[in-house]
Scaffold this motif. Structure first.
Motif, PDB file in Angstrom:
ATOM      1  N   THR A 539      27.708 -57.878 -16.167  1.00 56.52           N
ATOM      2  CA  THR A 539      28.823 -58.422 -16.286  1.00 56.52           C
ATOM      3  C   THR A 539      28.318 -59.997 -17.129  1.00 56.52           C
ATOM      4  O   THR A 539      27.379 -60.043 -17.174  1.00 56.52           O
ATOM      5  CB  THR A 539      29.733 -58.622 -15.017  1.00 56.52           C
ATOM      6  N   ILE A 540      29.405 -60.627 -17.170  1.00 54.73           N
ATOM      7  CA  ILE A 540      29.340 -61.859 -17.836  1.00 54.73           C
ATOM      8  C   ILE A 540      30.059 -62.854 -16.958  1.00 54.73           C
ATOM      9  O   ILE A 540      31.142 -62.938 -16.866  1.00 54.73           O
ATOM     10  CB  ILE A 540      29.514 -61.976 -19.268  1.00 54.73           C
ATOM     11  N   HIS A 541      29.277 -63.964 -16.311  1.00 58.35           N
ATOM     12  CA  HIS A 541      29.944 -64.565 -15.300  1.00 58.35           C
ATOM     13  C   HIS A 541      30.228 -65.761 -15.618  1.00 58.35           C
ATOM     14  O   HIS A 541      29.572 -66.619 -16.603  1.00 58.35           O
ATOM     15  CB  HIS A 541      28.700 -64.865 -14.200  1.00 58.35           C
ATOM     16  N   ASN A 542      31.361 -66.344 -14.932  1.00 59.84           N
ATOM     17  CA  ASN A 542      31.471 -67.848 -14.904  1.00 59.84           C
ATOM     18  C   ASN A 542      31.051 -68.249 -13.534  1.00 59.84           C
ATOM     19  O   ASN A 542      30.766 -67.510 -12.733  1.00 59.84           O
ATOM     20  CB  ASN A 542      32.690 -68.604 -15.383  1.00 59.84           C
ATOM     21  N   SER A 543      31.247 -69.635 -13.232  1.00 64.85           N
ATOM     22  CA  SER A 543      31.007 -69.831 -11.743  1.00 64.85           C
ATOM     23  C   SER A 543      31.806 -69.253 -10.789  1.00 64.85           C
ATOM     24  O   SER A 543      31.411 -68.875  -9.753  1.00 64.85           O
ATOM     25  CB  SER A 543      30.950 -71.511 -11.588  1.00 64.85           C
ATOM     26  N   LYS A 544      32.909 -69.073 -11.225  1.00 66.43           N
ATOM     27  CA  LYS A 544      34.018 -68.201 -10.194  1.00 66.43           C
ATOM     28  C   LYS A 544      33.594 -66.924  -9.865  1.00 66.43           C
ATOM     29  O   LYS A 544      33.467 -66.492  -8.765  1.00 66.43           O
ATOM     30  CB  LYS A 544      35.566 -68.703 -10.478  1.00 66.43           C
ATOM     31  N   THR A 545      33.313 -66.242 -10.805  1.00 68.09           N
ATOM     32  CA  THR A 545      33.035 -64.928 -10.662  1.00 68.09           C
ATOM     33  C   THR A 545      31.650 -64.521  -9.875  1.00 68.09           C
ATOM     34  O   THR A 545      31.188 -63.707  -9.128  1.00 68.09           O
ATOM     35  CB  THR A 545      33.078 -63.887 -11.907  1.00 68.09           C
ATOM     36  N   PHE A 546      30.739 -65.553 -10.433  1.00 67.89           N
ATOM     37  CA  PHE A 546      29.298 -65.557  -9.807  1.00 67.89           C
ATOM     38  C   PHE A 546      29.275 -65.628  -8.346  1.00 67.89           C
ATOM     39  O   PHE A 546      28.727 -64.825  -7.578  1.00 67.89           O
ATOM     40  CB  PHE A 546      28.446 -66.669 -10.538  1.00 67.89           C
ATOM     41  N   LEU A 547      30.229 -66.621  -7.981  1.00 64.14           N
ATOM     42  CA  LEU A 547      30.297 -66.795  -6.297  1.00 64.14           C
ATOM     43  C   LEU A 547      30.935 -65.600  -5.716  1.00 64.14           C
ATOM     44  O   LEU A 547      30.514 -65.378  -4.581  1.00 64.14           O
ATOM     45  CB  LEU A 547      31.078 -68.082  -6.071  1.00 64.14           C
TER      46      LEU A 547
END
Length: 570
Positions: A539-547
């Motif tokens: 997937t391609i993360h931003n910090s929210k989805t990464f956490l």
């Protein structure tokens, strides 16, 4: 190598090769996303496609009697889709069917469809390998979120990833030498499964190459820092602050936004302004829009002052013809206006500067003081305050003056949510539990490992872009032929051994990649002439989805490395 061009070529083949005339395009959920990433609705309609339908949402009585229409079918070759298509063929609503699968289809499934085609309406069955999401010319995604579950790679996610990667390779006609991160069990599993598929389907992968491309499989857990940083290039910044979902950005929560701008599409292939500015920094983009608007003003003979983002928004509202002539620019004015508002409201310049200092410099005392100050600032978002503590914890967890417990207490006093507090522990477990060459939490090796993913860019004047992802260094080592073969072995040792200059490189990140890493690949492609690098991720993360990904990855796993902190987040 260009994944968007590869998928578009398949779309052209699919829509142009069969008989002329009006067509129906029948898709599933995944292929709908695949097509929408590279083609606008108007572009599809120009190919005589009259209607778009979903096979999992067909009304049995819909379009009955339209047997003069041709139906183009584009599906992933899943058991569910084969079953639904069989039902459609038993009671066909259209005169002819041209069936395209986005990946390798089993002979048994072809037999099922043939037996269902009693009225002989199927004219063609082909495989078109576009079983992935083409994001940028050099960037693709599988579209799998939370693929690591309890520090395991579930078989259905593993199989899906193998299918997507094989489709990328087949669409670009490349058979790679597969190298993987040796100490990551996920990377080894994926490398082995993909290697097995390539050997099994050797006739499909027989491209007569003069040299071996390289596929390098990496583990997101090797670099937990990059997804936590605020971004300042356009695409990455939009994803971090507004979130990009399959090229779409939801702006409906912006006060006063017009209906037509409540959701906007950001596609470099379909939007020339976005294509030119996608990797520029925030200040440059604002200046480019201002120049474009001043050019229009000259034509409109307007003397309205345009100095700020707010002035631009006012100008657009006062000149409806500007919207008509340059709706695309109106879209970007709205997006940049909202980005500007968020940056100012939440002191993101200050936050980002400290993030970059932690990521790129060694000054424990000064950085600790800055973090304490920002955690107490009301304007700073809870998520940003927590991420600063995460970065500090990752970097200084073995420092003699480590103040992680005190910083967690400070966050708790501020009223930070349990999810964010637990995320600090989750990230430490996530980054320390993977099988790196050295244990991340071993005191002797901690400095060495920390230096690997906290690496600055020398000679950089912009304090907001000092950090360079670990991926950048790893790929550069591969380009120069210096990537350690013990740490990154290949799946074919004993059968083939690659020597010589690498030209085509595929990098795949299990656990998700980022737009900052995409920018790194873009700069590497520009720096090393003759080298072609494609980046992909689950997937391609931003910090929210990464956490959220991290939380899922370590759920139900005993806290081995953060027991001493657990009582602080209860």
């Amino acid at each position: 190598m260009n994944v968007i061009a590869a998928v578009k070529a398949y779309v052209t083949k699919m829509t142009d090769e069969n008989e002329p005339g009006m067509k129906i395009l029948l898709m599933d959920k995944d292929t709908t996303s695949t097509i929408s990433m590279v083609c606008g609705k108007s572009e599809i309609q120009q190919k005589e496609v009259y209607l778009l339908e979903r096979i999992d949402n067909i009304n049995a009585n819909s379009n009955v009697g339209l047997n003069y229409l041709k139906c183009i079918v584009l599906l992933r070759p899943t058991p569910q889709n084969v079953d639904l298509l069989s039902k459609e063929l038993r009671n066909p609503r259209y005169g002819s069917y041209y069936i395209y699968f986005t990946n390798i289809v089993a002979k048994a499934d072809i037999k099922i469809l043939a037996e269902s085609d009693e009225q002989e309406v199927v004219k063609e069955v082909q495989e078109l390998y576009m079983d992935y999401l083409a994001v940028n010319p050099h960037l693709f995604s599988v579209g799998l979120f939370k693929c690591i579950d309890g520090l395991s790679f579930p078989s259905h996610f593993l199989i899906r990833t193998v299918q997507s990667l094989s489709a990328v390779l087949l669409s670009l006609k490349k058979t790679p030498l597969i190298r993987y991160q040796r100490k990551s069990k996920f990377c080894k599993e994926l490398a082995q499964k993909l290697d097995e598929l390539i050997n099994k389907e050797s006739s499909l992968f027989a491209f007569g190459q003069n040299s071996y491309p390289v596929l390098l499989i990496l583990d997101r857990r090797d670099d937990p820092v990059t997804p936590l940083l605020n971004q300042w290039t356009y695409q990455a910044m939009v994803h971090e602050l507004l979130t990009i979902n399959n090229n779409r950005v939801n702006l409906s929560n912006i006060p006063g936004v017009s209906k037509e701008l409540s959701e906007v599409v950001l596609s470099a292939d379909q939007d020339s302004f976005y294509a030119k500015n996608i990797f520029l920094n925030f200040g440059e983009i604002g200046q480019n829009i201002k120049e474009l608007m001043e050019h229009f003003q000259a034509k409109a003979k307007s003397h309205q002052k345009v100095e700020s983002i707010a002035d631009m928004k006012a100008f657009v509202e006062n000149y409806p013809q500007f919207k008509k002539l340059s709706g695309n620019v109106a879209k970007h004015v709205t997006v940049i206006g909202e980005l500007s508002s968020i940056v100012a409201k939440h002191d993101l310049l200050q936050v980002s500067e400290i993030e970059q200092e932690i990521a790129s410099q060694n000054d424990h005392s000064s950085q600790l003081q800055s973090i304490r100050k920002l955690v107490n600032e009301k304007n700073v978002r809870d998520s940003d305050a927590t991420k600063l503590v995460m970065l500090y914890a990752l970097k200084y967890r073995n420092h003699a003056g480590n103040e992680v417990p005190a910083l967690i207490k400070l966050l708790k006093k501020r009223g930070i949510s349990n999810f964010l507090l637990n995320s600090i522990l989750n990230v430490l477990e996530y980054a320390g539990s993977h099988a790196c060459e050295n244990d991340l939490f071993n005191v002797e090796s901690a400095v060495k490992i920390t230096k690997r993913f906290f690496k600055g860019l020398s000679g950089v004047d912009n304090v907001y872009t000092q950090h360079k992802p670990l991926l950048h260094e790893t790929v550069e080592e591969l380009i120069k032929g210096r990537l350690n073969e013990d740490l990154y072995p290949n799946t074919s040792i004993g059968n083939q051994h690659f020597n010589g200059r690498v030209q085509d490189i595929f990098v795949f990140m299990i656990g998700g990649t980022t737009y900052e890493e995409s920018y790194s690949v873009f700069t590497l492609n520009a720096t090393y002439q003759g080298i072609n690098i494609i980046l992909g991720g689950t997937t391609i993360h931003n910090s929210k989805t990464f956490l959220e990904e991290v939380e899922n990855a370590v759920k139900n796993i005993p806290k081995k490395h953060t027991k001493h902190l657990s009582h602080l987040v209860v």
